[in-house]
Design a protein around this motif. Structure first.
Motif, PDB file in Angstrom:
ATOM      1  N   ASP A 240      -5.238 -15.453  -3.874  1.00  6.52           N
ATOM      2  CA  ASP A 240      -4.138 -14.499  -3.697  1.00  6.52           C
ATOM      3  C   ASP A 240      -3.322 -14.435  -4.983  1.00  6.52           C
ATOM      4  O   ASP A 240      -3.545 -15.199  -5.925  1.00  6.52           O
ATOM      5  N   ASN A 241      -2.340 -13.541  -5.032  1.00  2.00           N
ATOM      6  CA  ASN A 241      -1.608 -13.269  -6.264  1.00  2.00           C
ATOM      7  C   ASN A 241      -0.870 -14.511  -6.780  1.00  2.00           C
ATOM      8  O   ASN A 241      -0.903 -14.843  -7.965  1.00  2.00           O
ATOM      9  N   GLU A 242      -0.196 -15.213  -5.876  1.00  2.00           N
ATOM     10  CA  GLU A 242       0.580 -16.396  -6.279  1.00  2.00           C
ATOM     11  C   GLU A 242      -0.341 -17.485  -6.828  1.00  2.00           C
ATOM     12  O   GLU A 242      -0.042 -18.133  -7.840  1.00  2.00           O
ATOM     13  N   GLN A 244      -3.249 -17.036  -8.205  1.00  2.00           N
ATOM     14  CA  GLN A 244      -3.740 -16.609  -9.515  1.00  2.00           C
ATOM     15  C   GLN A 244      -2.726 -16.928 -10.605  1.00  2.00           C
ATOM     16  O   GLN A 244      -3.082 -17.425 -11.669  1.00  2.00           O
ATOM     17  N   GLN A 245      -1.458 -16.641 -10.332  1.00  2.00           N
ATOM     18  CA  GLN A 245      -0.419 -16.906 -11.336  1.00  2.00           C
ATOM     19  C   GLN A 245      -0.335 -18.392 -11.662  1.00  2.00           C
ATOM     20  O   GLN A 245      -0.217 -18.781 -12.824  1.00  2.00           O
ATOM     21  N   SER A 293      -5.541  -6.195  -9.487  1.00  2.00           N
ATOM     22  CA  SER A 293      -6.157  -7.482  -9.166  1.00  2.00           C
ATOM     23  C   SER A 293      -7.282  -7.798 -10.131  1.00  2.00           C
ATOM     24  O   SER A 293      -7.476  -8.935 -10.546  1.00  2.00           O
ATOM     25  N   ASP A 296      -5.831  -9.160 -13.298  1.00  2.00           N
ATOM     26  CA  ASP A 296      -5.379 -10.549 -13.120  1.00  2.00           C
ATOM     27  C   ASP A 296      -6.557 -11.512 -13.112  1.00  2.00           C
ATOM     28  O   ASP A 296      -6.505 -12.582 -13.719  1.00  2.00           O
TER      29      ASP A 296
END
Length: 1126
Positions: A240-242, A244-245, A293, A296
């Protein structure tokens, strides 16, 4: 107190808003800036800033407050009370924890940096929990991102700190960090593994991967039954995005850590496997994702490959890390295989096109590093599949989606070919086995490179370059030409590597020559399409498609002719006889093409698309001439081999080549073609030198053209010079294979005199000119004659400068009158710098090449004339106009004097006092305080040559005295001039010009190595310490940082003359004279400068002294000032 701080905060917010408002004047901005700077310098300003940070949402105020803290920590920390330090160390981390989510990321990062700066000063003695706090943040799921930002900042600021720390503290910090590395890497590995496992979508019975068998087959030999290949075949994690960061931050931390930590077992196989899991994100196309996405996920891949590249870039690999290195290569090659795999959905090129450009760049960087740094380590390992790797690299190279990517891959192949060449040279015994291993791959590479420069095989990409084909836009055309030349250059760098092509010549030549033949047939068949109507001739090919096809064919032929020219060196030397028939076939074909082009005058045809086809036809003709020129060394060897045999074949080739060139030597022919023909003539006359050349009718025609031409039909200047050089060479250069008595020098001398008499006819008429006035009628015509004639004479002299005495003798005899004319005209034109520039350029070439032939008396007369003409006022006026013709005149004059002072023997020694006087009393005072880089460089070189070549003019020490006294005592003469020269060198080290600094430092070092300059009594007793002091001050001021090594070496060489005196007398005196440090700091500097006598230790001591002295000055200069209220 609170209301006062509140009021200050409101005032500060108002000031910051005003400062950044578009209507605020620069004057008002300067006032605000001064007010803010004064506020920041006051004692206790940090308390106000702490309040501001806690109570404002204004980003400008936050940034200003953090800058105040940053300045306090980095410049005034020593003077801050310990109680205040404790309070700051306590408050700022709390502030960070409280606000890190609510403030912008750049404010958060700045606050992190300030806390890290405190750690840089105080950890572990006064801030023992600094690093522990960071590790705890990383282990807390809610605060992990903040912890990673802190860790990355710590790595950046503590591992490679700036100079605002002492060397001892820098060493302590690195040691402390290295102790933490295993713990940190373990934590980061854990995060990567946890997030990968948490988001992996592995079914209980995963379907077999369509590539798994392929990977085992291709790379299984590297590590039998490797578990990592299987792991890499697993499906991708769906982050998910978090997540990935967070993983991006981990990889950023790892990339920076890897940039400075040594390779060791702390970098575990598990960590490497985790990094490679994320590297897959860059090359995976299967997952359907949104565009954001996708970006990222690609960033994860880019960062992972950055980590890999940091590791691979290290050349020093410990024995216990070599296994990990092999494992890394295996895992990267698995990715390379994925990138170059074809299936029904994607070709290799379409797959690479869909990938992120940055990821491909990183992957190409990895391949370059692998080949340049590590291939030699593992290429010979039986476990390493080198040929299979080359096959993957081949697919990767020739499916690159961009020209830049393709060029970068060609550079990798270039490095590989250098490696292979070196290996073959070092293993002559088994070169055949080495060659057989790579032979097929190399032939394939060369064939593909050859195809890449042809429209026939690579139309799509070349048409991208050639998209202006049927367009008249000149700007596009120029841009295209530049890109095209770059494309050809890159391809042809790979193409004809000497050792390489020599080893695979037969398959290579059989590959290329037929392709050339096919394209030549098209070109040679154009004659049938020429239609003549009245006086005009045109090419009867008009259909757009036919024009495009012809354009592509002609471009291919032009490229292939360049490639064939590059092959010329592979036919000469010891392989001449074995490859004679192949070379003869090439040269005969080239002669045929050039004759055909000249006879049919294709360059003069009218065409349907003149902006495209006409340049193409000219280019093919020019490239054919250039390719033939490349075979001039082969023709020279052919001439030597058939000298005593039947020369018919050779004579026919030379006659045809000259017949092809001769009609093109006219002002009516396009300049590109004209210059190619001229260069071919120069090569035939200078390299091949056939005896019969002068008797050929075509050569006679050229001779008549040049000697009878007038201004109206004169060739362009460059072409005119080349033709004159060719004709002069033909008469001056010795014929090969003939004894001296058969050289016909008398006849050739007479012909050469006639040639130069004709070339200088108008110039010699000027001899009677006594004076000129600026507005004199005909002055411009006189100047034009001088500017046209002297460059030609200069070129003729220059071309025979390294030839036999007889050639130079004849040349000077022919030139004698023109030289005397030049000397008589020099005073007349002394006020015309553009003319004197040409004259001095001519005299400089004469001095360099023919000074022996000119004789001492006449040379002395020339020097005397020059010295008398260049008055101080004349020199000053010229030098002050930097970049002007007058300035260039002075440069050339100084160059002539350099040649004079280098002449051995006593002939020119009487001029030394005058030359030294001119240098130190006339030129030096003018340039000393000005930049004048060009004149200054020449003046210092003249000074150096005077000292180096005429050392005994200053030091009369005899050989016997040197032996008896060990050169301890010197008999000194001309001491005043010597001292002035040394002072000039010393003065140059105080000025900003880094090029002059470097040049002069190398001159001093050279004088020391050749004449023991630093050991001479005068230098040792009155100059040595001054020079060391100046060089140390330069290091302290960091004004010439690029020359740190050279400066330190010079200091060492000067100090080593008498180390005892350096340590006991110079160092205490130098430290006592240092401003901005106290007594205890001086004592510490003296204590840390170890009494070492070897260069590495001495260098370390100098670097430590410079660093710590700058650090102490920085600390001492940053004292807090009085209180200022906003």
């Amino acid at each position: 107190m609170f209301s006062c701080q509140e009021a200050s905060l409101r005032a500060l917010e108002s000031l910051m808003t005003e400062f950044f408002h578009s209507c605020t004047t620069n004057e008002r901005k300067r006032e605000i800036e001064e007010l803010l700077n004064n506020f920041a310098q006051q004692t206790g300003a940090w308390r106000h800033c702490l309040f501001f940070l806690s109570n404002t949402r204004n980003e400008y105020v936050m940034m200003y407050s953090l800058t105040v803290f940053e300045n306090l920590v980095n410049k005034m920390w020593i003077g801050v009370a310990s109680q205040d330090k404790m309070e700051i160390r306590s408050c700022l981390p709390k502030l960070l924890l409280a606000q890190h989510k609510s403030v912008p990321y750049f404010i958060r990062n700045k606050l992190c940096k300030v806390i890290v700066d405190i750690g840089r000063q105080d950890w572990p003695m006064f801030y023992h929990d600094f690093f522990t706090n960071t590790l705890q943040l990383i282990q807390s799921p809610a605060l992990a991102q903040l912890g990673l930002v802190m860790l990355k900042t710590t790595s950046e600021e503590l591992a490679c700190p700036r100079e605002d720390l002492s060397v001892a503290r820098k060493e302590e910090l690195r040691k402390l960090l290295l102790e933490q590395v295993p713990t940190v890497l373990g934590l980061l590995t854990g995060i990567l593994e946890t997030y990968w496992d948490k988001h992996s979508v592995i079914a209980s019975t995963p379907p077999p991967s369509p590539t798994s068998g392929e990977s085992v087959e291709l790379l299984g030999s590297l590590f039998q039954g490797s578990q990592y290949s299987k792991l890499l075949c697993q499906p991708m994690a769906a982050l998910d995005n978090e997540s990935q960061q967070l993983c991006c931050l981990v990889l950023e931390c790892l990339a920076h850590l890897f940039s400075w930590i040594p390779l060791s077992t702390s970098i575990t196989p598990t960590l490497l496997a985790s990094i490679f899991h994320f590297a897959r994100f860059g090359c995976d196309l299967r997952t359907k994702q949104s565009e954001g996405s996708k970006v990222d996920r690609a960033r994860l891949g880019v960062l992972a490959m950055t980590c890999v590249n940091e590791l691979v870039s290290k050349n020093c690999v410990p024995m216990d890390f070599e296994e990990y290195l092999l494992r890394m290569f295996q895992q990267t090659f698995f990715l390379l295989q994925r990138l170059t795999r074809e299936n029904n959905a994607h070709t290799v090129k379409s797959r690479l096109q869909e990938l992120d450009e940055s990821y491909l760049e990183k992957f190409t960087d990895f391949l370059r590093l692998f080949v340049s740094v590590h291939l030699r380590r593992i290429e010979s390992s039986p476990q390493f599949p080198i040929v299979e790797f080359l096959a993957l690299l081949f697919k990767y190279t020739f499916n690159q989606p961009t020209h830049e990517g393709y060029f970068a891959c060609l550079d990798i192949w270039s490095v590989f070919l250098d490696f292979l060449t070196t290996k073959i040279k070092s293993r002559l015994a088994d070169r055949e086995s080495v060659l057989n291993r790579y032979k097929d791959a190399l032939v394939l590479l060369l064939r593909e490179v050859l195809n890449r420069i042809q429209f026939r095989y690579n139309q799509a990409q070349l048409e991208e370059l050639d998209d202006e084909t049927l367009d008249d836009d000149q700007r596009n055309k120029i841009i295209f030409e530049r890109i095209w030349i770059l494309h050809l250059k890159k391809c042809l760098v790979i193409y004809p590597r000497k050792t390489l092509v020599s080893l695979i010549f037969i398959p290579f030549f059989s590959l290329q020559f037929p392709v050339l033949q096919e394209n030549l047939d098209v070109y040679l068949g154009l004659q049938q399409f020429i239609v003549t109507t009245g006086t005009s001739r045109r090419l009867n090919i008009t259909a757009e498609n036919d024009c495009r096809r012809l354009h592509c064919s002609l471009r291919d032929l032009s490229s292939l002719l360049q490639a064939v020219g590059r092959l010329a060196e592979h036919f000469i030397g010891e392989v001449f006889a074995g490859r004679f028939s192949d070379a003869l076939a090439v040269v005969e074909r080239l002669v045929e093409v050039t004759c055909y082009g000249s006879q049919t005058t294709l360059y003069d045809l009218e065409t349907a698309v003149p902006s495209v086809l006409k340049p193409d036809l000219i280019d093919v003709h020019a490239q054919a001439l250039a390719a033939l020129q490349a075979y001039s060394h082969w023709l020279a060897q052919f001439y030597g081999e058939v000298h005593s045999q039947n020369q018919t074949q050779f004579i026919n080739l030379i006659t045809s080549a000259v017949d092809a060139s001769s009609p093109l030597i006219t002002a009516k022919v396009p300049e590109k073609l004209l210059l190619s023909a001229c260069h071919l003539m120069v090569s035939i006359t200078s390299t091949v030198r056939p005896v019969f050349l002068v008797t050929l009718p075509a050569v006679q025609n050229i001779f008549n053209l040049i000697t009878t031409e007038n201004q109206n039909r004169r060739l362009p200047q460059e072409a005119h010079m080349l033709v004159c050089r060719a004709l002069s060479n033909m008469l001056l250069l010795p014929w090969p294979n003939l004894p001296e008595n058969e050289q016909q020098w008398q006849t050739r001398s007479s012909n050469h005199a006639s040639l130069l008499a004709a070339l200088t006819r108008e110039y010699r008429i000027l001899r009677g000119t006594v004076n000129i006035t600026p507005r004199q009628p005909g002055l411009d015509d006189m100047k034009a004659v001088i500017k046209q004639t002297l460059p030609v004479l200069r070129d003729i002299v220059d071309s025979i400068s390294s030839e036999s005495t007889k050639s130079r003798q004849i040349c000077y005899q022919s030139l004698q009158e023109s030289v005397q004319v030049s000397l008589s005209l020099f005073p007349v034109f002394i006020q015309q710098p553009d003319v004197t520039d040409e004259m001095l350029a001519f005299f400089l070439t004469l001095f360099q090449a023919l000074r022996v032939q000119m004789g001492v008396a006449f040379t002395g007369q020339i020097i005397h004339t020059f010295l008398s003409m260049f008055t101080r006022e004349q020199l000053a006026a010229s030098i002050l106009q930097e970049g002007s013709a007058g300035c260039r005149v002075v440069q050339k004059f100084l160059k002539i004097l350099q040649v004079v002072v280098q002449e051995p023997g006593q002939a020119f020694k009487p001029f030394l006092p005058s030359i030294l006087s001119l240098c130190m009393e006339q030129v030096y005072p003018v340039v000393a305080e000005r930049s004048s880089p060009d004149v200054k460089a020449e003046m210092f070189e003249l000074l150096y040559q005077i000292l180096h070549q005429n050392w005994r003019y200053f030091f009369k020490t005899s050989v016997l005295t040197s032996v008896q006294r060990g050169a301890a005592e010197d008999t000194m003469e001309n001491e005043v001039q010597f001292t002035a020269a040394m002072q000039a060198f010393g003065q140059s080290f105080l000025q900003p010009d880094i090029h002059i600094f470097k040049q002069n430092l190398s001159y001093l070092e050279s004088l020391n190595s050749k004449h023991k300059l630093y050991h001479r009594k005068l230098f040792r007793t009155s100059m040595l310490f001054h020079f060391i002091n100046v060089l140390l001050q330069v290091l302290l001021h960091k004004s010439h940082d690029l020359l740190q090594e050279e400066i330190t070496l010079a200091i060492y060489n000067m100090a080593s003359v008498d180390f005892d005196a350096f340590y006991s007398a110079f160092m205490p005196e130098f430290l006592n004279g240092c401003q901005g440090v106290d007594t205890s700091q001086r004592a510490a500097l003296a204590r840390n400068f170890k009494l070492e006598r070897d260069l590495p230790s001495f260098t370390q001591s100098v670097q430590r002294l410079v660093n710590d002295l700058r650090y102490y000055r920085l600390c001492n200069s940053s004292l807090p000032t009085g209180t200022i209220k906003l």
